[in-house]
Design an enzyme around this catalytic site. Structure first.
Site, PDB file in Angstrom:
ATOM      1  N   ASN A 185     -28.185  14.778   1.018  1.00 60.23           N
ATOM      2  CA  ASN A 185     -28.802  15.949   0.384  1.00 60.23           C
ATOM      3  C   ASN A 185     -28.071  17.200   0.878  1.00 60.23           C
ATOM      4  O   ASN A 185     -28.272  17.620   2.007  1.00 60.23           O
ATOM      5  CB  ASN A 185     -30.294  16.002   0.764  1.00 60.23           C
ATOM      6  CG  ASN A 185     -30.960  17.282   0.280  1.00 60.23           C
ATOM      7  OD1 ASN A 185     -30.431  17.976  -0.594  1.00 60.23           O
ATOM      8  ND2 ASN A 185     -32.122  17.590   0.836  1.00 60.23           N
ATOM      9  N   LYS A 234     -28.381  20.180  -0.053  1.00 61.88           N
ATOM     10  CA  LYS A 234     -29.186  21.425  -0.126  1.00 61.88           C
ATOM     11  C   LYS A 234     -28.333  22.521  -0.778  1.00 61.88           C
ATOM     12  O   LYS A 234     -27.520  22.213  -1.653  1.00 61.88           O
ATOM     13  CB  LYS A 234     -29.693  21.821   1.251  1.00 61.88           C
ATOM     14  CG  LYS A 234     -30.341  20.655   1.989  1.00 61.88           C
ATOM     15  CD  LYS A 234     -31.104  21.078   3.197  1.00 61.88           C
ATOM     16  CE  LYS A 234     -31.530  19.847   3.972  1.00 61.88           C
ATOM     17  NZ  LYS A 234     -32.545  20.110   4.953  1.00 61.88           N
ATOM     18  N   HIS A 237     -39.160  17.394  -2.039  1.00 61.96           N
ATOM     19  CA  HIS A 237     -38.621  17.619  -0.688  1.00 61.96           C
ATOM     20  C   HIS A 237     -39.518  18.638   0.011  1.00 61.96           C
ATOM     21  O   HIS A 237     -40.044  19.562  -0.624  1.00 61.96           O
ATOM     22  CB  HIS A 237     -37.178  18.124  -0.794  1.00 61.96           C
ATOM     23  CG  HIS A 237     -36.477  18.143   0.523  1.00 61.96           C
ATOM     24  ND1 HIS A 237     -36.665  19.149   1.444  1.00 61.96           N
ATOM     25  CD2 HIS A 237     -35.610  17.264   1.086  1.00 61.96           C
ATOM     26  CE1 HIS A 237     -35.934  18.888   2.516  1.00 61.96           C
ATOM     27  NE2 HIS A 237     -35.287  17.742   2.327  1.00 61.96           N
ATOM     28  N   GLU A 253     -38.853  21.109   1.696  1.00 60.85           N
ATOM     29  CA  GLU A 253     -38.424  22.509   1.509  1.00 60.85           C
ATOM     30  C   GLU A 253     -38.918  23.056   0.183  1.00 60.85           C
ATOM     31  O   GLU A 253     -39.074  24.267   0.030  1.00 60.85           O
ATOM     32  CB  GLU A 253     -36.892  22.612   1.641  1.00 60.85           C
ATOM     33  CG  GLU A 253     -36.469  22.478   3.097  1.00 60.85           C
ATOM     34  CD  GLU A 253     -35.081  21.926   3.325  1.00 60.85           C
ATOM     35  OE1 GLU A 253     -34.262  21.914   2.382  1.00 60.85           O
ATOM     36  OE2 GLU A 253     -34.816  21.490   4.464  1.00 60.85           O
ATOM     37  N   SER A 280     -32.984  14.349  10.763  1.00 65.44           N
ATOM     38  CA  SER A 280     -32.029  14.346  11.873  1.00 65.44           C
ATOM     39  C   SER A 280     -31.318  13.000  12.049  1.00 65.44           C
ATOM     40  O   SER A 280     -31.069  12.562  13.172  1.00 65.44           O
ATOM     41  CB  SER A 280     -32.716  14.795  13.169  1.00 65.44           C
ATOM     42  OG  SER A 280     -33.177  16.134  13.031  1.00 65.44           O
TER      43      SER A 280
HETATM   44  C1  PEP Z   1     -33.301  16.584   4.616  1.00 67.80           C
HETATM   45  O1  PEP Z   1     -33.208  17.778   4.389  1.00 67.80           O
HETATM   46  O2  PEP Z   1     -33.690  15.817   3.746  1.00 67.80           O
HETATM   47  C2  PEP Z   1     -32.965  16.115   5.967  1.00 67.80           C
HETATM   48  C3  PEP Z   1     -33.326  14.920   6.313  1.00 67.80           C
HETATM   49  O3  PEP Z   1     -32.270  16.989   6.772  1.00 67.80           O
HETATM   50  P1  PEP Z   1     -31.619  16.657   8.213  1.00 67.80           P
HETATM   51  O4  PEP Z   1     -30.887  15.359   8.076  1.00 67.80           O
HETATM   52  O5  PEP Z   1     -30.697  17.817   8.467  1.00 67.80           O
HETATM   53  O6  PEP Z   1     -32.736  16.582   9.182  1.00 67.80           O
END
Ligand code: PEP
Length: 261
Positions: A11, A13, A103, A105, A219
């Protein structure tokens, strides 16, 4: 018994314009090619911003790259006076296979409700896209209700409205783990993913529960992916930050080389 092909999904973003997107996809392809890693075992999908999709599609199709791609959101509507929205019909015309829906966000920054997530999921399915339905608890939810209560409620709200033949992917993403560097433990991820699989069985069917892929997100990095993939109900990862580094993302994709059953 059905075998679920692992899915590693990046993703992006709101990162990379269309020029950088093309260079980036090429770099992942070269890196995996140099590493002699065949993309038969693992499905790789990228989720660029809307403005990059046409360029990514052109590259993937013209070079016959074994990558899937999709969008990060979709309108619940087909067409009309919805300024700034993108229809599932348009995404399908670009050969998107997937679309990320709900998501955190978007749930947080755009106040998306379970009803809107459900409407978007239905729109995706109507246009032949596979929704990647994101669910997950905040740290407050975790403290108040435990890990699985909120994701289970969020998923049930969507699945209770879908028909039995719907194809979808679920992404369990604890909000506190996204972009924080503090991933869930593999045992935590397994616990919630197993609960989500039970929801699929209850709301759709046992066949769908067996066949549907449930991803962990939050993460994920090359150093922890193998530990998640050892868990029986974790079928892949939705990767944010680490999907913006081609070398690192390519290492994540190659997790089978590090998983000892
Ligand atoms: C995400 O935004 O879906 C995500 C899992 O971000 P990150 O891997 O940076 O935690």
């Amino acid at each position: 018994m059905v075998t679920r092909r692992p899915l590693i999904a990046g993703n992006w973003k709101m990162n990379f314009d269309h020029l950088r997107a093309v260079a980036f996809v090429q770099k992942i392809a070269w890196t995996l090619n140099d590493a002699k890693f065949p993309l038969t075992e693992v499905e790789v999908a990228v989720f660029p911003p809307f403005t990059d999709i046409r360029s990514v599609q052109t590259l993937i199709e013209s070079d016959s790259l074994s990558f899937s791609f999709g969008a990060q959101d979709v309108s619940p509507f087909d067409s009309g006076a919805y300024t700034g929205d993108i229809s599932g019909e348009f995404l399908k015309r670009l050969n998107c296979r997937y679309v990320i829906i709900g998501h955190s966000e978007r749930r947080q920054g755009h106040h998306e409700t379970d009803e809107q997530v459900t409407a978007k999921t239905k729109a995706a399915l109507k246009h032949g896209l596979v929704p990647v339905i994101c669910v997950g608890e905040t740290s407050d939810d975790l403290e108040e209700f435990g890990a699985s209560a909120v994701p289970v409620t969020q998923l049930r709200a969507v699945l209770s409205e879908l028909s039995a033949e719907s194809e979808f992917v679920v992404a369990y993403e604890p909000v506190w783990a996204i972009g924080s560097g503090q991933a869930a433990t593999p045992a935590q991820a397994q616990h919630v993913c197993a609960a989500l699989r039970t929801v699929i069985a209850e709301e759709i069917s046992t066949e769908s529960a067996e066949a549907s892929r449930i991803l962990y997100g939050g993460s994920v990095k090359s150093g922890n992916i193998a530990s998640f993939m050892r868990e029986k109900d974790v079928d892949g990862a939705l990767v944010g930050g680490a999907s913006l580094d081609a070398e690192e993302f390519a290492k994540i994709v190659q997790f089978p080389r590090h998983v000892i059953a």
